[in-house]
Design a protein around this motif. Sequence first.
Motif, PDB file in Angstrom:
ATOM      1  N   UNK A  46       4.646  -0.232  -6.982  1.00 27.38           N
ATOM      2  CA  UNK A  46       4.997  -1.607  -7.333  1.00 27.38           C
ATOM      3  C   UNK A  46       5.698  -1.665  -8.690  1.00 27.38           C
ATOM      4  N   UNK A  47       5.201  -0.914  -9.675  1.00 28.15           N
ATOM      5  CA  UNK A  47       5.801  -0.926 -11.001  1.00 28.15           C
ATOM      6  C   UNK A  47       7.230  -0.401 -10.998  1.00 28.15           C
ATOM      7  N   UNK A  48       7.461   0.723 -10.306  1.00 33.20           N
ATOM      8  CA  UNK A  48       8.805   1.298 -10.251  1.00 33.20           C
ATOM      9  C   UNK A  48       9.752   0.375  -9.489  1.00 33.20           C
ATOM     10  N   UNK A  49       9.257  -0.216  -8.399  1.00 33.82           N
ATOM     11  CA  UNK A  49      10.091  -1.131  -7.607  1.00 33.82           C
ATOM     12  C   UNK A  49      10.490  -2.361  -8.414  1.00 33.82           C
ATOM     13  N   UNK A  50       9.565  -2.898  -9.201  1.00 28.57           N
ATOM     14  CA  UNK A  50       9.874  -4.066 -10.033  1.00 28.57           C
ATOM     15  C   UNK A  50      10.957  -3.733 -11.060  1.00 28.57           C
ATOM     16  N   UNK A  51      10.844  -2.555 -11.685  1.00 30.19           N
ATOM     17  CA  UNK A  51      11.882  -2.117 -12.633  1.00 30.19           C
ATOM     18  C   UNK A  51      13.235  -2.014 -11.940  1.00 30.19           C
ATOM     19  N   UNK A  98      15.024  -5.744   0.030  1.00 28.93           N
ATOM     20  CA  UNK A  98      14.001  -4.730   0.287  1.00 28.93           C
ATOM     21  C   UNK A  98      13.050  -4.569  -0.876  1.00 28.93           C
ATOM     22  N   UNK A  99      13.575  -4.583  -2.085  1.00 29.43           N
ATOM     23  CA  UNK A  99      12.706  -4.480  -3.265  1.00 29.43           C
ATOM     24  C   UNK A  99      11.734  -5.660  -3.329  1.00 29.43           C
ATOM     25  N   UNK A 100      12.242  -6.853  -3.077  1.00 28.33           N
ATOM     26  CA  UNK A 100      11.380  -8.044  -3.125  1.00 28.33           C
ATOM     27  C   UNK A 100      10.276  -7.945  -2.081  1.00 28.33           C
ATOM     28  N   UNK A 101      10.630  -7.551  -0.851  1.00 29.46           N
ATOM     29  CA  UNK A 101       9.628  -7.439   0.207  1.00 29.46           C
ATOM     30  C   UNK A 101       8.572  -6.387  -0.129  1.00 29.46           C
ATOM     31  N   UNK A 102       8.985  -5.302  -0.765  1.00 32.10           N
ATOM     32  CA  UNK A 102       8.006  -4.271  -1.114  1.00 32.10           C
ATOM     33  C   UNK A 102       7.003  -4.794  -2.121  1.00 32.10           C
ATOM     34  N   UNK A 103       7.471  -5.560  -3.093  1.00 31.55           N
ATOM     35  CA  UNK A 103       6.555  -6.130  -4.083  1.00 31.55           C
ATOM     36  C   UNK A 103       5.552  -7.076  -3.429  1.00 31.55           C
ATOM     37  N   UNK A 113      17.503  13.204 -10.111  1.00 34.52           N
ATOM     38  CA  UNK A 113      16.492  12.943 -11.148  1.00 34.52           C
ATOM     39  C   UNK A 113      15.580  11.811 -10.675  1.00 34.52           C
ATOM     40  N   UNK A 114      16.189  10.737 -10.157  1.00 29.50           N
ATOM     41  CA  UNK A 114      15.398   9.603  -9.694  1.00 29.50           C
ATOM     42  C   UNK A 114      14.497   9.954  -8.532  1.00 29.50           C
ATOM     43  N   UNK A 115      15.085  10.565  -7.511  1.00 33.29           N
ATOM     44  CA  UNK A 115      14.274  10.884  -6.338  1.00 33.29           C
ATOM     45  C   UNK A 115      13.351  12.057  -6.604  1.00 33.29           C
ATOM     46  N   UNK A 116      13.779  12.999  -7.467  1.00 34.24           N
ATOM     47  CA  UNK A 116      12.945  14.158  -7.753  1.00 34.24           C
ATOM     48  C   UNK A 116      11.711  13.816  -8.554  1.00 34.24           C
ATOM     49  N   UNK A 117      11.872  13.021  -9.587  1.00 31.27           N
ATOM     50  CA  UNK A 117      10.737  12.744 -10.468  1.00 31.27           C
ATOM     51  C   UNK A 117       9.972  11.490 -10.046  1.00 31.27           C
ATOM     52  N   UNK A 118      10.658  10.402  -9.804  1.00 27.52           N
ATOM     53  CA  UNK A 118       9.954   9.190  -9.403  1.00 27.52           C
ATOM     54  C   UNK A 118       9.331   9.343  -8.011  1.00 27.52           C
ATOM     55  N   UNK A 165      -9.777   6.282 -10.429  1.00 24.38           N
ATOM     56  CA  UNK A 165     -10.313   4.916 -10.417  1.00 24.38           C
ATOM     57  C   UNK A 165     -11.365   4.674  -9.351  1.00 24.38           C
ATOM     58  N   UNK A 166     -11.334   5.479  -8.281  1.00 27.38           N
ATOM     59  CA  UNK A 166     -12.239   5.229  -7.169  1.00 27.38           C
ATOM     60  C   UNK A 166     -11.761   4.141  -6.236  1.00 27.38           C
ATOM     61  N   UNK A 167     -10.545   3.654  -6.437  1.00 26.86           N
ATOM     62  CA  UNK A 167      -9.970   2.613  -5.582  1.00 26.86           C
ATOM     63  C   UNK A 167      -8.823   3.216  -4.779  1.00 26.86           C
ATOM     64  N   UNK A 168      -8.959   3.319  -3.448  1.00 28.81           N
ATOM     65  CA  UNK A 168      -7.914   3.962  -2.641  1.00 28.81           C
ATOM     66  C   UNK A 168      -6.579   3.230  -2.652  1.00 28.81           C
ATOM     67  N   UNK A 169      -6.567   1.968  -3.085  1.00 26.16           N
ATOM     68  CA  UNK A 169      -5.327   1.196  -3.144  1.00 26.16           C
ATOM     69  C   UNK A 169      -4.689   1.200  -4.530  1.00 26.16           C
ATOM     70  N   UNK A 170      -5.399   1.730  -5.518  1.00 26.95           N
ATOM     71  CA  UNK A 170      -4.917   1.629  -6.897  1.00 26.95           C
ATOM     72  C   UNK A 170      -3.607   2.368  -7.106  1.00 26.95           C
ATOM     73  N   UNK A 171      -3.381   3.462  -6.365  1.00 25.99           N
ATOM     74  CA  UNK A 171      -2.158   4.230  -6.533  1.00 25.99           C
ATOM     75  C   UNK A 171      -0.901   3.449  -6.208  1.00 25.99           C
ATOM     76  N   UNK A 172      -1.039   2.368  -5.432  1.00 27.08           N
ATOM     77  CA  UNK A 172       0.125   1.560  -5.076  1.00 27.08           C
ATOM     78  C   UNK A 172       0.748   0.867  -6.292  1.00 27.08           C
ATOM     79  N   UNK A 173      -0.012   0.742  -7.362  1.00 30.77           N
ATOM     80  CA  UNK A 173       0.549   0.102  -8.551  1.00 30.77           C
ATOM     81  C   UNK A 173       1.721   0.918  -9.115  1.00 30.77           C
ATOM     82  N   UNK A 174       1.707   2.211  -8.889  1.00 32.14           N
ATOM     83  CA  UNK A 174       2.858   3.031  -9.307  1.00 32.14           C
ATOM     84  C   UNK A 174       4.098   2.613  -8.528  1.00 32.14           C
TER      85      UNK A 174
END
Length: 529
Positions: A506-511, A316-321, A475-480, A495-504
């Motif tokens: 993607x970054x957490x999923x990669x970790x 699931x993590x891989x597919x999300x990335x 803690x994980x579900x509350x804050x992340x 940023x003015x980019x409606x897709x830019x928020x997805x980087x959050x």
Amino acid sequence: MKPAAVDVGERSPLRLVILASTLGTVFEWYDFFVYGTLAGVIGQNFFPAGNSAVSLLITLATFGVGFGMRPVGAVLFGVLGDKLGRKYTFLVTVALMGGATAGVGLLPTYATIGIAAPLLLVLLRVAQGLALGGEYGGAAIYVAEHAPRKKRGFYTSFIHAGVAGGFLLSISVVVAANNFVAKENFASWGWRIPFLFSLVLLAISLWVRMMLRESPVFRAMQIEGKIAKNPLKESVDSWPKWRKLLVVLFGITAGLTVIFYTAHFQSLYFIQNAVRIDDTPARLIVGFSAFLSIGWYVLFGWLSDKIGRRPPIIAGYVLMLLLAFPLFKMMQANGNPDLVAAMARAPVVVRGSDCTFNPLATHGQATACGRVLDSLSKRGITYKKVAIAAGAPAVTIGSNVLPATDDAAIEKALADAGYPTGKVTPPLHNAWRVAFAIIAIAFISGMTYGPVAALLVELFPARVRYTSLSIPYHIGSGYFGGFLPFINQYIVAKTGDPLAGLWYTVGVTAMALLIVSLAVPETSGKELE
């Protein structure tokens, strides 16, 4: 040698255990989610700022406050659950949650009592967060300690289906209230109906849970005198225990939570604000998608009993990335194709020497360029910024250079360039495609969430299971997860980019993928002491 079994008396029927835990989860998450579902109208009534984007951001920050209190609730109710028992602890949590939610429905607004209104709202969100911090651990442990060893993933997965069910119920009740109350009255008083409806859910949940007996594992510990005296201390009194808590926090709960909230909440805010789909059809699309997706959690909980807990989570993590950006672009292209075509045909570029933009400003932006960005942001318009050495800001929309920077001029120029000026209702075939993209993300969420209750219960010993499980999970579900809508919307506005928020996401999923791959053991089939 296996120790002799302890006679703990009559057990609650397994079906009643699953029903009570799942219904309680549905109702508690309904109470929590209805706030997020009504974020826009709550912002108007409690955080008036003269700018809908600012009101939404402040409301989402308050939404996050409830999630931020979940770790405190996890400690409080985790300790109570390990010392006093599973049953009575989550009776208290559901009562606290229902009372706090009904309280939101009774609160006077900012127009009536001023600053006291948002302060009281925040206090009720704190109470909701405390209650939710004790709910998940109690429900997951209660079911797992009753379930057969080889069906533990399947039975506990109904709890996660209950989380999705709570979101679906919140959407359904809001839509029903919208249809019951005239549109002009919904923003003034109709929004209270979904909050007050929680009293009905509270009564049902308490009635069902009162029929339960205590967990057989906890009763066995009582009989043998093995109840932990200080569950919190026992959970963190050595480095291996700390390491396990950190692995669960950053590797399991952080990843699955951001995927869950991206699938449900972020998709709703995205199609409402960036794609500009009207609120009611947007809620119907997301609600229908949630309904069709409930089964994914049960499917992957069942599958984890066959192939293990780790494989579905890692996949699931891989597919999300791989699919996060393509799926949101699919929502955008099908939800409002005229807007996408206008952005391609006449892209918006803002040039200025000082384009400082604060998405949380309540009294206007400090600079002329900032006011231009504010005007575009509140309309959900994608833009690019180009810094210049000096001079007044200018907006280029396609080939049209607009030196004027007032709001009315920008709106007229956008309309002249073919940008849709209002919200839209997509035709049915396009709405289906938007729903398909959301269902696909929910499918991924099912892969990561379905096996997790069983995995977490199996990771921790019975003496401190409630405390040890609840703290990293909340803690994980509350804050992340809880602050995901706010962080995402802030990045978009900045940023003015409606897709830019997805980087959050993607970054957490990669970790999380890295940590689960390296540090989470397989627990499927493990005996619970």
